[in-house]
Scaffold this motif. Sequence first.
Motif, PDB file in Angstrom:
ATOM      1  N   VAL A 111      33.357  49.181  42.203  1.00 20.05           N
ATOM      2  CA  VAL A 111      33.753  50.170  43.215  1.00 20.05           C
ATOM      3  C   VAL A 111      35.093  50.799  42.830  1.00 20.05           C
ATOM      4  CG1 VAL A 111      34.532  50.404  45.611  1.00 20.05           C
ATOM      5  CG2 VAL A 111      32.401  49.199  45.100  1.00 20.05           C
ATOM      6  N   LYS A 112      36.031  49.990  42.393  1.00 22.97           N
ATOM      7  CA  LYS A 112      37.338  50.524  41.990  1.00 22.97           C
ATOM      8  C   LYS A 112      37.199  51.442  40.781  1.00 22.97           C
ATOM      9  CE  LYS A 112      39.953  46.766  44.025  1.00 22.97           C
ATOM     10  NZ  LYS A 112      40.731  45.541  43.810  1.00 22.97           N
ATOM     11  N   GLN A 113      36.320  51.100  39.848  1.00 21.57           N
ATOM     12  CA  GLN A 113      36.077  51.962  38.696  1.00 21.57           C
ATOM     13  C   GLN A 113      35.429  53.273  39.137  1.00 21.57           C
ATOM     14  OE1 GLN A 113      37.130  51.535  35.397  1.00 21.57           O
ATOM     15  NE2 GLN A 113      36.591  53.704  35.485  1.00 21.57           N
ATOM     16  N   ARG A 114      34.522  53.185  40.096  1.00 19.54           N
ATOM     17  CA  ARG A 114      33.881  54.399  40.633  1.00 19.54           C
ATOM     18  C   ARG A 114      34.938  55.308  41.261  1.00 19.54           C
ATOM     19  NH1 ARG A 114      30.861  58.703  40.551  1.00 19.54           N
ATOM     20  NH2 ARG A 114      30.255  59.395  42.614  1.00 19.54           N
ATOM     21  N   ALA A 115      35.861  54.725  42.015  1.00 15.44           N
ATOM     22  CA  ALA A 115      36.935  55.512  42.628  1.00 15.44           C
ATOM     23  C   ALA A 115      37.764  56.208  41.547  1.00 15.44           C
ATOM     24  CB  ALA A 115      37.814  54.618  43.496  1.00 15.44           C
TER      25      ALA A 115
END
Length: 167
Positions: A111-115
């Motif tokens: 999720v953090k990478q997606r952000a």
Amino acid sequence: MKKMIVIMLTMVIALVISACSGDKSSTTEDKTTTIETSHSAKEMTEQMVTEVEQPALMELTAEELTNLYNLDATKLEDFSVRVPMMSVKTNEIAIFKVKDVNDVAEVLAAVKQRAENVMKQFEQYLPDQYENAKNHKIVTKGNYVLFVISEQADKLITVYDRFFEEK
């Protein structure tokens, strides 16, 4: 020529302002083991977008989830991810119910990478949407992970929280 200089100057100013503002993303966590709700992830996202107006969003399939989040859907018991239908908005709502609470860290990393990917995509493209993406929110509740990019993220989180308060 003057127009080009004004555009470049505007971009430099926007970059300086955004660099000085720092990372404003927020993550809240509840480290309990597993949590249950009587609602599916899809029901939750549908209720959230019904109560808090969002631009047109489309639901991702497991294959699309793997492509955008680099996340193995087999680690998830349930999920619902809504992304913009048009690439001029950053609004996104994702709910993941992880099968094994030990895999929550992996989902959080995805999720953090997606952000980060969304921010990079809009950094030089649409400044208002870049700011929206920078202010993303991540909430964990036991084996659930919520990811929201929205001008109304706090309202969406309030609706989400209600699913876990019901008896």
